[in-house]
Design an enzyme around this catalytic site. Structure first.
Site, PDB file in Angstrom:
ATOM      1  N   LYS A 281      26.404  -4.304  -1.457  1.00  0.00           N
ATOM      2  CA  LYS A 281      27.847  -4.134  -1.634  1.00  0.00           C
ATOM      3  C   LYS A 281      28.468  -3.333  -0.497  1.00  0.00           C
ATOM      4  O   LYS A 281      29.673  -3.061  -0.513  1.00  0.00           O
ATOM      5  CB  LYS A 281      28.125  -3.431  -2.969  1.00  0.00           C
TER       6      LYS A 281
ATOM      7  N   HIS B 181       5.723   6.319  11.162  1.00  0.00           N
ATOM      8  CA  HIS B 181       5.153   6.229   9.817  1.00  0.00           C
ATOM      9  C   HIS B 181       4.220   7.440   9.673  1.00  0.00           C
ATOM     10  O   HIS B 181       2.998   7.314   9.678  1.00  0.00           O
ATOM     11  CB  HIS B 181       4.370   4.926   9.685  1.00  0.00           C
TER      12      HIS B 181
ATOM     13  N   ARG C 285      11.633   3.883   2.956  1.00  0.00           N
ATOM     14  CA  ARG C 285      11.291   2.954   4.040  1.00  0.00           C
ATOM     15  C   ARG C 285      12.544   2.163   4.396  1.00  0.00           C
ATOM     16  O   ARG C 285      13.230   1.650   3.512  1.00  0.00           O
ATOM     17  CB  ARG C 285      10.165   2.001   3.648  1.00  0.00           C
TER      18      ARG C 285
ATOM     19  N   ARG D 112       0.804  -1.214   0.000  1.00  0.00           N
ATOM     20  CA  ARG D 112       0.000   0.000   0.000  1.00  0.00           C
ATOM     21  C   ARG D 112       0.841   1.270   0.000  1.00  0.00           C
ATOM     22  O   ARG D 112       0.580   2.197  -0.785  1.00  0.00           O
ATOM     23  CB  ARG D 112      -0.948   0.013   1.214  1.00  0.00           C
ATOM     24  N   THR D 113       1.822   1.348   0.883  1.00  0.00           N
ATOM     25  CA  THR D 113       2.576   2.599   0.990  1.00  0.00           C
ATOM     26  C   THR D 113       3.337   2.893  -0.297  1.00  0.00           C
ATOM     27  O   THR D 113       3.253   3.992  -0.851  1.00  0.00           O
ATOM     28  CB  THR D 113       3.552   2.544   2.181  1.00  0.00           C
TER      29      THR D 113
END
Length: 308
Positions: A87, A136, A108, A57-58
């Site tokens: 890396k 959030h 995120r 959703r986000t």
């Protein structure tokens, strides 16, 4: 009203005029979208969505928001395993590079506090799309928008927060916004091992908010205006046995839903697993899919606010 450059924490969104501006913008965009008259003010601008944790959703709502406003999108869906992080590249270096390609970044990350570090390195606006068990903020803003849209006011609400209050970043971000509601009462319903962390309890106490803690949902059913259910997050547990022991501790089924006030709403940031029975979806109180769509328009309003 001083304009924000980055959106990192809910504490930046405690400004009521800013909330009203964003809510009005989101509502207008929803109306325009429905009528196919939506403007494209971000044509030529680019959003980079960099997600080190899974998201449906986000990530998709940010990308849809940018495209609906006329912009383009660059995306790294699983940056933890499919970016230069494998890396050994630092988040600071990644952000410095990506900011040269994009006009705004939605990040995120699995570690709390990473968004704040990244924002210090970013010359372009950076939005915290969830950082570990931290915050959030855009979800919290969408949640408040949903509450006001569904219930039409702020005063004297009783809100039950149910489930994983320890790791639930949506709850951690939502609480400061709920504290702005005059006369708000909050029920904190969770298993003992998933109680709200002490720093958030202390915040409620400093703000003089009337709250109560319980491991049982029953006391909240008839009095709540909002039941906000959270998923018990399997990925936060060290062992499968710990998770299995409490994953089904609260289940909102049709019997429980029908005991709520007629105007009450059931919210969930999704995804759901064992918390809300599918039979509840047809109940008028089930607001979680409307909540998910509201997040699209809130993120459109935020992108427009940051870039237009």
């Amino acid at each position: 009203m001083q304009k924000l450059k980055h959106i990192i924490s809910t504490t930046q969104l405690l400004n009521r005029p800013l909330q009203e501006h964003l809510f009005a913008s989101a509502a207008q965009m929803e109306r325009d979208d429905a009528q196919r008259t939506l403007a494209r003010p971000l044509s030529g601008r680019i959003l980079a969505t960099i997600f080190y944790e899974p998201s449906t959703r986000t990530r998709l709502s940010f990308e849809a928001a940018m495209q609906k406003l006329g912009g383009g999108v660059l995306t790294v869906e699983n940056a933890r395993d499919s970016s230069s992080a494998t890396k050994g590249e630092s988040i600071a270096d990644s952000i410095r590079v990506i900011s040269g390609y994009a006009d705004v970044i939605a990040l995120r990350h699995f570690e709390e506090g990473t968004a704040k570090i990244a924002a210090k390195m970013s010359p372009v606006p950076l939005i915290n799309a969830g950082d570990g068990i931290g915050e959030h903020p855009t979800q919290a803003l969408a949640d408040i928008y949903t509450i006001e849209k569904e219930l039409g006011g702020r005063e004297g609400l009783r809100v039950a927060l149910v489930g994983d209050l320890l790791y639930g970043r949506t709850i951690h971000s939502l609480l400061p916004l709920l504290c702005l509601y005059p006369g708000v009462q909050i029920d904190l319903v969770s298993p003992a091992q998933l109680r709200l962390p002490a720093k958030y309890i202390q915040h409620l106490e400093r703000k003089g908010v009337n709250f109560r803690e319980s491991d049982k949902l029953g006391a909240s059913i008839k009095s709540a205006d909002v039941i906000y259910v959270t998923r018990v997050q399997k990925e936060r547990f060290e062992s499968p046995q710990e998770y299995e022991a409490i994953k089904d501790v609260y289940l909102i089924d049709s019997k429980i839903a029908d005991k709520l006030k007629r105007h009450a709403i059931i919210m969930h940031a999704l995804p759901r697993v064992n918390e809300i029975a599918p039979e509840v979806d047809s109940n008028s109180r089930a607001a979680y899919f409307r909540q998910a769509k509201n997040a699209l328009y809130i993120r459109m309003a935020l992108l427009n606010y940051l870039l237009a």
